[in-house]
Every structure is written in structure tokens, then in C-alpha cells.
Design a protein around this motif. Sequence first.
Motif, short mmCIF file in Angstrom:
data_model
loop_
_atom_site.label_atom_id
_atom_site.label_comp_id
_atom_site.label_asym_id
_atom_site.label_seq_id
_atom_site.Cartn_x
_atom_site.Cartn_y
_atom_site.Cartn_z
N ARG A 1 0.85 -1.19 0.00
CA ARG A 1 0.00 0.00 0.00
C ARG A 1 0.88 1.24 0.00
NH1 ARG A 1 -3.20 1.18 5.29
NH2 ARG A 1 -1.20 2.18 5.78
N LYS A 2 0.62 2.15 -0.91
CA LYS A 2 1.38 3.39 -1.00
C LYS A 2 0.82 4.42 -0.02
CE LYS A 2 2.42 2.78 -5.92
NZ LYS A 2 2.25 3.37 -7.27
N THR A 3 1.60 5.45 0.21
CA THR A 3 1.15 6.55 1.06
C THR A 3 -0.12 7.17 0.49
OG1 THR A 3 3.44 7.05 1.64
CG2 THR A 3 1.82 8.76 2.08
N GLY A 4 -1.12 7.34 1.34
CA GLY A 4 -2.37 7.97 0.92
C GLY A 4 -3.41 7.00 0.40
N ASP A 5 -2.99 5.78 0.02
CA ASP A 5 -3.95 4.80 -0.47
C ASP A 5 -4.69 4.16 0.70
OD1 ASP A 5 -3.12 5.36 -2.97
OD2 ASP A 5 -2.08 3.46 -3.32
N LYS A 6 -5.92 3.74 0.46
CA LYS A 6 -6.70 3.07 1.49
C LYS A 6 -6.58 1.57 1.39
CE LYS A 6 -11.39 2.67 3.36
NZ LYS A 6 -12.82 3.08 3.22
N ASN A 7 -6.55 1.06 0.16
CA ASN A 7 -6.53 -0.38 -0.07
C ASN A 7 -5.15 -0.88 -0.45
OD1 ASN A 7 -9.39 -0.52 0.32
ND2 ASN A 7 -9.69 0.17 -1.78
#
Length: 358
Positions: free
Chosen positions: A343-349
Motif C-alpha cells: 500500500r502506498k502513502t495515501g492509499d486506502k486499499n
Amino acid sequence: MFSSVLLVACGNNNENSSSNSSGTQVISQTNSNYYQGVIKDGHYLTSKSRGVSVQQNDNQLNLKGFENGLLGISKQHFPTDDYILQEGQYINTDTVEDWLGRKSKNNPDGLNPAGKDTKEPLYLQQMDEQDFMTEDHNALKIKGMTIGLGLNSIYYYRKEAYGAVYQKKLNDSDIIKQGKDIANKILQRLRKNKQLKNIPIVFALYKQAPNDSLVGGNFFASSVNNGSSIKSSDWKSLNIKNYVLPAESTKGVNNNDEDSFENFKNQIQKFFPNLSGVTAQAHYVDNSLRGMHINITTQFYGQSEIISFTQYVENMAEKYLPNNIPIDIQVSSTEGMQSFLSRKTGDKNFYTHVFTSY
């Protein structure tokens, strides 16, 4: 995938130069977090200094932390939208090997102290060069450079060939002094190349973790040297730390971060009790959690089990692990990697992938 072909690279033709004839291409940027890279004659330009070290480094996490951390420091001074990354081409492999050696009559350029291995510790273990370029009239021109210096925290040595390995813990004050002195010497040598005479050169000092550490080392200081400066100064302390979770000591680890990981770990161990281990490396900058890498070791091999487990791990990660930081989760067994989640920064999923053998 590639931008326009560059007809000429700027500079002279000495062996330490990045200059050469036609056939140079720049890889198009697909993500603002990444630099554009350089391909020459169909081949990616790899660093001439990376991977060269004084002795075998038994902790591969040191190398990974060194390379990733150095890239992060470079981004602060050379933004990805403005510069193209060319892996180090100005300090060739033979030169790096000489510099990493002890100073002696046969090796006057050695940056490690003169003396016997049993008496005088080696401080400089590895170094890496990153070149930052811009396009100017269909040519690449160097506009900046970062040099990373990997310094030993423990000196390992033998009193006789193939004999027992001894170790000596190095003082932080000595590590800092040696690192800054070495940076000064390298800066003076680089300035002798007219292409590097007036560009900003950033130095970053990295304290390597012991060979038996479950995490890599940390960058602890950096210096930006503009113009034609020949002495590295204005050193800035860097508060970057890596910790293993579950932690033997809570010192330096935020209690909320540790509780979040413990809740995640407990939930997945309840669902699949036949797990060999669940550990994490937590990355902190200025006492704030900036990233986490989690390793889960399993004892099962069934494809349906792996798929179900990966889905469950994703659900528990989204529920319990900290938000707004990059997280990688690797699920593996003695057979190798079974799945991973990211999961990348800012992603929820999370993005997930289950490896399938056919």
C-alpha cells in the motif's frame, strides 16, 4: 517508454566522465516519486561504485537500507520532477576499491586508516554515487551529485587467515569524525574534475547495523556543498531510525504503532496458528513512523490456503495497521515467497498478488 534520443552527452572523454557518443536515452517518468533513468546503447547505466565494499557484508539489510535511504536524501535536494538520475559514472570501480582500502605506500589514496587489521579498525565500508542530470539542447548535463558513505559500527577482523572472527564496537564520536574527514577528502578529489567543479555535492553518512541485526543501519548526518567549496561543512544531523517489531525494548517506538502491529499480529495468528513468525521493520524519521515492512513466515503450501490467508491479511492490515504510510507485507515459506501486499502513502486499499506455480 523512452524520451527522445540524446545525440551528445556533455563533457570530456576521461574515464571518470559520464560523457560519450550518441545512443543515450532517458526513461520516461511514470510516477512523480521516481526519477527518470538513463539508458545508453540499449543498456541501463549501472553504478560503477555500488556493491563494492571492504569486506563481505553479512547483513544485506544494510545494503538495502543504504541504497533506499540515500535515494530519499537525494530527493530532498534534487526533486524528481527537475532532475534525471544517472547512477554513478564519475568514480570508477578501481578507484572505489582503492579509496575503500587502507592508506599505505602502495595505496596512497586509501581512505581507511593505515595500520594492521588487528590494531586499527576499518571505518569506511561502502560508498555509492548518484548523479543528477538535466537535458540541455538534446544533451545530458550533470547538475548535482550525492555521495553516500557507509561506516562500520562494529569492526570485524581475524587474527589469522580463516581463523576466528573478532569484533570491536566503534565509538559514535569516532564514526562521526572519520565520516566527516573522509567526506572532505572525497570532495577535494571530486572538485579536480572540471565537470564537478561547480555543482552541488551532497554527502550522507550511514552507520551500518551489526551483522546479526534484524534491521539495517541509519543515515545520521548530511552536508550540502554548493559552488566550488572544497571543504564539507554545515553538517545537518538526521534523526532516522529503524526498529524491529515486536520490540525487545519500546525505546524509540511509538506505543500506538507497536499496539497496532501487535493487534494485527495477534489476529492473523489466531486465524492461522501454524505461522513460524510475524515481524516488522518500522522506519522512523524525526520520531514519526514513515513506513513499515512486514515479514510473515508460514508452514502451509496449499494454494487455497494461501489465497484465503492473503485475503485475511489484507483485511486485518486495513483494520489495524497505521494509515497514511507505505506498507509492504511479504508472505513466504521455505519454498519461497507465496504472496505479497503493498500500500502506498495515501492509499486506502492494498495491492495484493498470490504467486501461482504451474
